[in-house]
Motif scaffolding. Structure first.
Motif, mmCIF file in Angstrom:
data_model
loop_
_atom_site.group_PDB
_atom_site.id
_atom_site.type_symbol
_atom_site.label_atom_id
_atom_site.label_comp_id
_atom_site.label_asym_id
_atom_site.label_seq_id
_atom_site.Cartn_x
_atom_site.Cartn_y
_atom_site.Cartn_z
ATOM 1 N N GLU A 148 2.645 5.882 9.051
ATOM 2 C CA GLU A 148 2.414 6.572 7.908
ATOM 3 C C GLU A 148 3.334 6.632 6.782
ATOM 4 O O GLU A 148 4.375 6.167 6.888
ATOM 5 C CB GLU A 148 2.435 8.333 8.298
ATOM 6 N N THR A 149 2.598 6.739 5.384
ATOM 7 C CA THR A 149 3.718 6.583 4.213
ATOM 8 C C THR A 149 5.010 7.616 4.540
ATOM 9 O O THR A 149 6.238 7.293 4.006
ATOM 10 C CB THR A 149 2.858 6.922 3.256
ATOM 11 N N SER A 175 1.737 4.195 -3.073
ATOM 12 C CA SER A 175 1.637 5.442 -3.144
ATOM 13 C C SER A 175 2.853 6.226 -3.229
ATOM 14 O O SER A 175 2.759 7.302 -4.062
ATOM 15 C CB SER A 175 0.997 5.761 -1.615
ATOM 16 N N LEU A 176 4.038 5.821 -3.232
ATOM 17 C CA LEU A 176 5.299 6.536 -3.435
ATOM 18 C C LEU A 176 5.696 6.345 -4.669
ATOM 19 O O LEU A 176 6.175 7.304 -5.336
ATOM 20 C CB LEU A 176 6.223 6.080 -2.551
ATOM 21 N N LYS A 210 0.797 -1.081 -0.257
ATOM 22 C CA LYS A 210 0.067 0.141 -0.056
ATOM 23 C C LYS A 210 1.018 1.172 0.043
ATOM 24 O O LYS A 210 0.651 2.148 -0.877
ATOM 25 C CB LYS A 210 -0.847 0.146 1.125
ATOM 26 N N HIS A 211 2.024 1.375 0.686
ATOM 27 C CA HIS A 211 2.981 2.635 0.960
ATOM 28 C C HIS A 211 3.558 2.733 -0.332
ATOM 29 O O HIS A 211 3.859 3.816 -0.791
ATOM 30 C CB HIS A 211 3.527 2.437 2.303
ATOM 31 N N GLU A 213 8.919 6.965 3.583
ATOM 32 C CA GLU A 213 9.333 7.863 2.633
ATOM 33 C C GLU A 213 10.608 8.667 3.195
ATOM 34 O O GLU A 213 11.714 8.610 2.341
ATOM 35 C CB GLU A 213 8.508 9.132 2.136
#
Length: 215
Positions: A172-173, A114-115, A110-111, A177
């Motif tokens: 959290e992403t 997103s990145l 999922k993360h 990151e």
């Protein structure tokens, strides 16, 4: 007369790893190309117009090659040889070694999903650990999920489980990151700094954090 600096600035935005919108869409790219074309056509200097067209063609070709190689997407590779070649040849890539029945691997997916579109110049993909036995052995991967960062063909960093991400399934992403930024596998645009980002690490005593390949 338009300046070559402005044309180059527009062209660079096409492969900017951090567009102002957060994620650059096809519509954003079309708008930049249109602005570039208008800038070139309105230039009074024939030499500048020719140079502008060369810049536009180079950037269009660069974008085409990156898209063809799945940049901007979080993909899955099934062939070990292909995975090895990408790790060796790509300037920057992030590889998630996962197990299909492990929940924490789904969280990593999922993360990274997103990145991937946010950092277009870095290749993101995952591989099923059992499909890449040579890589697993070569990298001494024992526990999943495992995220390995490669820069210029060299393994620069690895994350095993969630211990360094707050030891929680709800991290959290931005936490992941920051870790990827610190090893250089993803890069922010010059106008942004790490100080612009706010990170929130939630600690937990959750012990169901890793999948051991030796079990």
């Amino acid at each position: 007369m338009s300046s070559s600096r402005h044309i180059n600035s527009l062209a660079a935005r096409l492969i900017d790893p951090n567009p102002r919108s957060g994620t650059q869409t096809d519509e954003d790219e079309d708008a930049i190309f249109a602005e570039l074309e208008a800038e070139i056509e309105n230039d009074d200097s024939e030499a500048m117009r020719e140079e502008g067209m060369k810049i536009l063609q180079r950037q269009a070709e660069a974008m085409r090659k990156l898209k063809e190689s799945q940049h901007g997407h979080y993909s899955e590779l099934f062939d070990e040889k292909e995975a090895m070649q990408i790790c060796a040849k790509e300037p920057r890539c992030v590889v998630h070694f996962y197990h299909k029945d492990f929940k924490r691997c789904e969280i990593v997916d999922k993360h990274l999903s997103s990145l991937a579109p946010k950092y277009f110049n870095t290749r993101f993909f995952r591989v099923l650990a059992e499909n890449v036995p040579w890589l697993v052995q070569k990298l001494s991967i024992k526990v999943l999920p495992c995220v390995v960062s490669f820069v210029d063909g060299i393994s620069k960093d690895r994350l095993v489980g969630f211990e360094e991400l707050g030891n929680s399934d709800t991290f959290e992403t931005a936490v992941l990151e920051l870790r990827l930024l610190s090893c250089g596998v993803i890069q922010k645009a010059a106008r942004q700094t790490l100080g612009d980002m706010v990170y929130n690490v939630k600690s937990s005593d959750n012990t169901d954090e890793v999948f051991d390949l030796d079990d």
